[in-house]
Design a protein around this motif. Structure first.
Motif, PDB file in Angstrom:
ATOM      1  N   VAL A 209       0.814  -1.220   0.000  1.00 53.19           N
ATOM      2  CA  VAL A 209       0.000   0.000   0.000  1.00 53.19           C
ATOM      3  C   VAL A 209       0.844   1.267   0.000  1.00 53.19           C
ATOM      4  CG1 VAL A 209      -1.912  -1.166   1.150  1.00 53.19           C
ATOM      5  CG2 VAL A 209      -0.216   0.036   2.522  1.00 53.19           C
ATOM      6  N   ASP A 214      -5.534   7.886  -1.815  1.00 56.17           N
ATOM      7  CA  ASP A 214      -6.764   7.367  -1.225  1.00 56.17           C
ATOM      8  C   ASP A 214      -7.677   6.701  -2.254  1.00 56.17           C
ATOM      9  OD1 ASP A 214      -8.631   7.049   0.995  1.00 56.17           O
ATOM     10  OD2 ASP A 214      -9.850   8.549  -0.035  1.00 56.17           O
ATOM     11  N   ASN A 215      -7.808   7.304  -3.445  1.00 60.64           N
ATOM     12  CA  ASN A 215      -8.702   6.744  -4.468  1.00 60.64           C
ATOM     13  C   ASN A 215      -8.197   5.398  -4.975  1.00 60.64           C
ATOM     14  OD1 ASN A 215     -10.531   8.883  -4.381  1.00 60.64           O
ATOM     15  ND2 ASN A 215      -9.364  10.086  -5.865  1.00 60.64           N
ATOM     16  N   PHE A 217      -6.152   3.393  -3.389  1.00 61.86           N
ATOM     17  CA  PHE A 217      -6.247   2.445  -2.276  1.00 61.86           C
ATOM     18  C   PHE A 217      -7.654   1.859  -2.188  1.00 61.86           C
ATOM     19  CE2 PHE A 217      -7.536   1.742   2.151  1.00 61.86           C
ATOM     20  CZ  PHE A 217      -6.600   0.806   2.554  1.00 61.86           C
ATOM     21  N   ALA A 218      -8.674   2.740  -2.226  1.00 61.02           N
ATOM     22  CA  ALA A 218     -10.062   2.279  -2.113  1.00 61.02           C
ATOM     23  C   ALA A 218     -10.445   1.382  -3.281  1.00 61.02           C
ATOM     24  CB  ALA A 218     -11.006   3.480  -2.034  1.00 61.02           C
ATOM     25  N   LEU A 256       0.448   4.642   4.831  1.00 63.67           N
ATOM     26  CA  LEU A 256      -0.920   4.829   4.356  1.00 63.67           C
ATOM     27  C   LEU A 256      -1.423   6.243   4.678  1.00 63.67           C
ATOM     28  CD1 LEU A 256      -2.922   2.889   2.952  1.00 63.67           C
ATOM     29  CD2 LEU A 256      -3.936   2.466   5.188  1.00 63.67           C
ATOM     30  N   SER A 260      -7.207   7.073   3.885  1.00 63.63           N
ATOM     31  CA  SER A 260      -7.273   5.623   3.691  1.00 63.63           C
ATOM     32  C   SER A 260      -7.292   4.895   5.026  1.00 63.63           C
ATOM     33  CB  SER A 260      -6.078   5.150   2.858  1.00 63.63           C
ATOM     34  OG  SER A 260      -6.070   5.748   1.583  1.00 63.63           O
ATOM     35  N   GLN A 261      -6.634   5.467   6.032  1.00 65.78           N
ATOM     36  CA  GLN A 261      -6.627   4.848   7.353  1.00 65.78           C
ATOM     37  C   GLN A 261      -8.038   4.772   7.931  1.00 65.78           C
ATOM     38  OE1 GLN A 261      -3.666   6.518  10.064  1.00 65.78           O
ATOM     39  NE2 GLN A 261      -2.305   6.947   8.339  1.00 65.78           N
ATOM     40  N   LYS A 263     -10.841   4.437   6.227  1.00 62.98           N
ATOM     41  CA  LYS A 263     -11.528   3.334   5.530  1.00 62.98           C
ATOM     42  C   LYS A 263     -11.037   1.980   6.039  1.00 62.98           C
ATOM     43  CE  LYS A 263     -12.345   5.833   1.150  1.00 62.98           C
ATOM     44  NZ  LYS A 263     -11.679   7.125   1.431  1.00 62.98           N
TER      45      LYS A 263
END
Length: 470
Positions: A209, A214-215, A217-218, A256, A260-261, A263
């Motif tokens: 990761v 963020d995008n 990662f999701a 990270l 993202s953390q 989520k």
């Protein structure tokens, strides 16, 4: 599909409507291994044939009352946590049940989420007790039940063996695992061993990761619906879905981003996630293993990483030592990488100076760096002898990685008020050389600067002396 928990939760109540509604509440929170019983008299029979993780028992039942059932189960199965379900008028009785061995009690009219939390907490306590018992057995008996699972990890280190025993104890837990250690110590290898020992039917799904915004990662973890964004011409399941009934390994978790953390915290805490473009929450039974090279002590305190996520991920913690703290593994690792690089060619002889040179090096890149050094040296070696030029050049380029000399370890030895005899010093040097080289006589002789024949004579004398003392 792997059910959670490993052993079923037993719900006991004479009202079928309550059993159905509570079962649905548990399943909506990821607890789907459930047995329902509407006749308290049948519980002893169930316990005789089925291992139960947790029980929830209603007090107001005909025939065998909840209180009588709790007394009977506490006497015969004291390890099973029992949650008492009671009406407003029976709170005093419920408190008496707690004093007699029940785990907790909840009022039936309350929101079911509090009862779900109680069940989950009882499951966690039961798992911890099981793991503690397993750890005590393994450490006291110094045993491994599945030594073959650790074959990919080359070591003779006592510290690593203790880590293996801990891994066996926690492998079947549903709690997350945080693996820490410097880059190159083999964190992903250990994560795969934990998965292999877990008994999970699903896949081991690794993902690095580091550097993911963020995008990305999701999308990588949770997937997306068709049409969720420009270019999303078809649905993507995501790696969490790929890891169902298996293990999701998140490497370099310390890098990270904050968004993202948040989520990931929901995924770890609630076992649920939301694919991009979807309004429907999905559940997961994937076990999460995370790894980082960030110091674990600072990780939970820094503002860059959420402390609540850190402590959730650290359900279990495995810290892998750097290579410089397990130098006794050097001979085994050198031999392993030589065999790895010589599968299609003749194996060259190893110069006597190799081990001595590497024992004085700190290996900032750890086992990965050692692998590179050996395979790189093989690439420019003939069939007769391993070429040391590139290894020497690499070590000389990194003077800062020269291993710190410990007290008494340098050229000037430290002595007490009484000098040891030469015979005693020689015997201790031989023992230490054999320990550091994993009983490899050729490498030990090279380290001591003597021939193998001379070392062998000294070893025979030591054995004769020890046999005589015995």
């Amino acid at each position: 599909m792997t059910k959670f928990p490993t052993y079923p939760v037993l719900l006991v109540d004479d009202e079928d409507t309550w059993l159905r509604s509570f079962s649905l509440a548990l399943k909506s929170h990821g607890i789907d291994n459930i047995l329902c019983c509407n006749d308290s008299a049948k519980v002893p029979e169930i316990l005789a044939t089925t291992e139960i993780e947790v029980m929830a028992v209603d007090l107001a039942m005909p025939g065998l009352s909840g209180q009588e059932l709790i007394d009977a189960v506490s006497a015969t199965n004291p390890d099973i946590p029992i949650l008492v379900i009671t009406g407003m008028s029976q709170v005093e009785t419920a408190v008496q049940c707690i004093k007699r061995g029940a785990f907790d009690f909840f009022v039936k009219t309350n929101d079911k989420s509090s009862l779900v939390s109680g069940i989950r907490h009882a499951i966690e306590i039961r798992e911890l007790k099981r793991e503690n018992s397993s750890l005590r057995t393994r450490f006291l008996q110094d045993t491994l039940e599945h030594p073959e699972a650790f074959t990919p990890i080359v070591t003779c280190s006592k510290v690593m063996r203790s880590i293996f025993q801990y891994i066996e104890a926690i492998a079947r837990s549903t709690q997350p695992v945080l693996i820490t250690g410097e880059s190159g110590v083999g964190k992903e290898l250990v994560a795969k061993v934990i998965h292999d020992l877990s008994g999970r039917q699903g896949e081991f799904v690794p993902v690095n990761v580091a550097g993911l915004d963020d995008n990305i990662f999701a999308d990588t973890l949770f997937g997306h619906k068709k049409g969720a964004f420009t270019g999303a011409d078809r649905a993507r399941p995501g790696l969490v879905e790929n890891a169902k009934a298996g293990t999701l390994f998140l490497d370099e978790i310390g890098d990270l981003p904050q968004a993202s953390q948040v989520k990931l915290l929901r995924l770890v805490q609630e076992r649920e996630y939301l694919p991009i473009g979807s309004d429907v929450t999905r559940k997961t039974d994937a076990r999460i293993i995370a790894a980082t090279n960030v110091d674990p002590e600072s990780m939970g305190e820094t503002e860059r990483f959420r402390s609540d996520l850190y402590y959730r991920l650290r359900g279990h913690h495995v810290h892998l030592p750097p290579l410089r703290e397990r130098l006794e593994d050097l001979p085994l690792l050198i031999d392993h990488f030589l065999r790895q690089g010589c599968q299609q060619r003749k194996r060259p002889a190893v110069p006597a100076e190799l081990l001595t040179l590497l024992l004085g090096y700190d290996f900032p890149g750890n086992i990965r760096e050692l692998q590179f050094l050996i395979l790189d040296a093989l690439s420019c070696s003939g069939d007769e002898e391993l070429n040391m030029d590139r290894i020497k050049a690499h070590v000389n380029k990194h003077p800062a990685a020269a291993r710190k000399v410990q007290p008494g370890e340098g050229t000037r030895l430290q002595f007490g008020p009484e000098l040891p005899t030469l015979k005693h010093v020689c015997a201790e040097l031989v023992r230490e050389a054999m320990r550091r080289t994993g009983n490899n006589q050729a490498l030990a002789a090279s380290m001591l600067g003597v021939s193998r024949q001379a070392l062998n004579k000294r070893l025979n004398k030591l054995r004769e002396k020890e046999d005589g003392q015995a």
